[in-house]
Design a protein around this motif. Sequence first.
Motif, PDB file in Angstrom:
ATOM      1  N   LEU A  22       9.112   9.771  53.186  1.00 41.81           N
ATOM      2  CA  LEU A  22       9.851   8.883  52.290  1.00 41.81           C
ATOM      3  C   LEU A  22       9.079   8.616  51.009  1.00 41.81           C
ATOM      4  N   THR A  23       7.770   8.503  51.131  1.00 41.96           N
ATOM      5  CA  THR A  23       6.937   8.187  49.971  1.00 41.96           C
ATOM      6  C   THR A  23       6.805   9.355  49.002  1.00 41.96           C
ATOM      7  N   VAL A  24       6.703  10.565  49.524  1.00 39.49           N
ATOM      8  CA  VAL A  24       6.345  11.703  48.665  1.00 39.49           C
ATOM      9  C   VAL A  24       7.528  12.563  48.260  1.00 39.49           C
ATOM     10  N   SER A  25       8.711  12.400  48.854  1.00 42.77           N
ATOM     11  CA  SER A  25       9.801  13.348  48.612  1.00 42.77           C
ATOM     12  C   SER A  25      10.223  13.399  47.151  1.00 42.77           C
ATOM     13  N   VAL A  26      10.542  12.256  46.571  1.00 46.12           N
ATOM     14  CA  VAL A  26      10.996  12.257  45.180  1.00 46.12           C
ATOM     15  C   VAL A  26       9.882  12.676  44.225  1.00 46.12           C
ATOM     16  N   PRO A  27       8.638  12.148  44.351  1.00 47.82           N
ATOM     17  CA  PRO A  27       7.573  12.680  43.482  1.00 47.82           C
ATOM     18  C   PRO A  27       7.351  14.173  43.645  1.00 47.82           C
ATOM     19  N   ALA A  28       7.492  14.697  44.864  1.00 41.51           N
ATOM     20  CA  ALA A  28       7.345  16.136  45.074  1.00 41.51           C
ATOM     21  C   ALA A  28       8.431  16.904  44.347  1.00 41.51           C
ATOM     22  N   GLY A  29       9.650  16.378  44.355  1.00 44.15           N
ATOM     23  CA  GLY A  29      10.728  17.032  43.627  1.00 44.15           C
ATOM     24  C   GLY A  29      10.480  17.054  42.134  1.00 44.15           C
ATOM     25  N   ILE A  30       9.967  15.948  41.602  1.00 48.25           N
ATOM     26  CA  ILE A  30       9.652  15.906  40.170  1.00 48.25           C
ATOM     27  C   ILE A  30       8.547  16.898  39.845  1.00 48.25           C
ATOM     28  N   ALA A  31       7.529  16.973  40.706  1.00 50.89           N
ATOM     29  CA  ALA A  31       6.434  17.919  40.485  1.00 50.89           C
ATOM     30  C   ALA A  31       6.925  19.354  40.542  1.00 50.89           C
ATOM     31  N   ALA A  32       7.850  19.645  41.470  1.00 50.54           N
ATOM     32  CA  ALA A  32       8.389  21.003  41.569  1.00 50.54           C
ATOM     33  C   ALA A  32       9.138  21.384  40.305  1.00 50.54           C
ATOM     34  N   ASP A  33       9.895  20.452  39.741  1.00 51.36           N
ATOM     35  CA  ASP A  33      10.643  20.741  38.526  1.00 51.36           C
ATOM     36  C   ASP A  33       9.722  20.933  37.323  1.00 51.36           C
ATOM     37  N   ARG A  34       8.611  20.227  37.301  1.00 44.75           N
ATOM     38  CA  ARG A  34       7.742  20.283  36.131  1.00 44.75           C
ATOM     39  C   ARG A  34       6.695  21.386  36.220  1.00 44.75           C
ATOM     40  N   PHE A  35       6.135  21.604  37.405  1.00 44.78           N
ATOM     41  CA  PHE A  35       4.982  22.492  37.517  1.00 44.78           C
ATOM     42  C   PHE A  35       5.229  23.727  38.375  1.00 44.78           C
ATOM     43  N   GLY A  36       6.389  23.820  39.011  1.00 42.72           N
ATOM     44  CA  GLY A  36       6.691  25.006  39.794  1.00 42.72           C
ATOM     45  C   GLY A  36       6.751  24.728  41.277  1.00 42.72           C
ATOM     46  N   ALA A  37       7.813  25.206  41.914  1.00 38.67           N
ATOM     47  CA  ALA A  37       8.004  24.960  43.341  1.00 38.67           C
ATOM     48  C   ALA A  37       7.013  25.736  44.192  1.00 38.67           C
ATOM     49  N   ARG A  38       6.594  26.915  43.738  1.00 40.91           N
ATOM     50  CA  ARG A  38       5.710  27.759  44.548  1.00 40.91           C
ATOM     51  C   ARG A  38       4.387  27.067  44.828  1.00 40.91           C
ATOM     52  N   ARG A  39       3.745  26.543  43.786  1.00 38.04           N
ATOM     53  CA  ARG A  39       2.430  25.917  43.958  1.00 38.04           C
ATOM     54  C   ARG A  39       2.511  24.742  44.935  1.00 38.04           C
ATOM     55  N   ALA A  40       3.530  23.895  44.745  1.00 34.76           N
ATOM     56  CA  ALA A  40       3.650  22.728  45.607  1.00 34.76           C
ATOM     57  C   ALA A  40       3.965  23.128  47.045  1.00 34.76           C
TER      58      ALA A  40
END
Length: 426
Positions: free
Chosen positions: A79-97
Amino acid sequence: MLTTLLIERVPRLQRHYDLPPRGPRLAPRPLLVMLYALFLVTGIAQAAIVPLLPRLATVYGLSPSDTALLLALPGLATLTVSVPAGIAADRFGARRATLAAAALVVVSSVLQAVPLLAVLVVGRIVFGVAFGILWTTGMAWLSEIDSGTKGGRLGPSVTCSSVGVMAGPAVGGIIAQRFGMGVPFLLIAAVGLIVVAVLTLGSHSEPALRPDDAVALAPHTSVRALVSLMRRPGVAAGAGGLVVSGAVSGVSQLLITLGLHHYGLSTGKIGLAFTSAAVCYIAVSAWTVKLGERARTLRFNAIATLALSVALLPALAGGGPPALVFALLLTAVPRAVIGTVAYSLAAQESEDGPLESGEGFVFGMLNGAWAGAMVVMPLLAGALDQHGGEQAGFLAVIVPSCAIALWLIGRSRPAGGRRLLFRTRW
């Protein structure tokens, strides 16, 4: 991911930024296979602890509420990391995350193998972080390589994960009964390490973007954007279905496991019961994938949510282990449908146009909704079970689930008011 896609699909931006050609070293099909394998391993890691809960409660002196908290910890982290992870995927790339999440799955499995309660708790939290990131950025990565299938490649990831959930209780229960409670998690870590290595070596990294470019093309993640997303029929349907799925799944894992243990079933038999439910889940998920676009509809999701909201009634009525196992098998059918279609529904464009926010943010929001239910409902059900009996615990999930299902049924009607619920074309 969104920034990269925008640049790739607008020729003028490609010429301006002079980006190198990108693409996986692995052919698309082998890359998909390895991504699905990652979801498989994560599913095993998710379910391996379920049949061990009674033994862990005995070894560490845990009450039903404490056991519920141990089960819910990954959901809290997700619950804590899902939305920040989505933002990070959009900005820096889904593969790395996604690769980082895969590495965390390995680390969390090693931690859960250590016979210390404090280390086990840390391992559960780390797994929740990995789970939330993977189901957000991994789905975004699949969507990135999903060329024109309208979300068709997202559904099989759910099927593969369900295969892992099927194998997880058997791995956790039978192997732990023979070799010790830490051995299953060590095996999961070893297999996960192999998958991480192959994915890392076999796929290209995303081209780097300048910081100002990433900010300029970043997705809208404000409260206004969140409200706008929830107005989308597909996003609302996916979120509502996953809330019910998470609530029923979490309460089933807790109360049905404790109930079967109360009736004297061994750890191995409890694991086999959950494995049988996972077999049903896999069959229905594969069938839903085969239906294709006919299943990826609001009415199909609404029917499944309604069925899931009442699937625990046999357990509520009593009847001992047969009733508990029957309820467990019954919940697997609609959960499989919801899990398979929810992400595809959210990723589809509505009549209002494409999503303003990146797909990673959308998937993160869906995972957050699912994780919130996985956190709240087992804790509530565990407390009610401790003070009012298991019937009160089951009612705590049945009543709100029915309310959400009725809301989704209402939203599945077209603008003209005619119901679409029972007009499925086969």
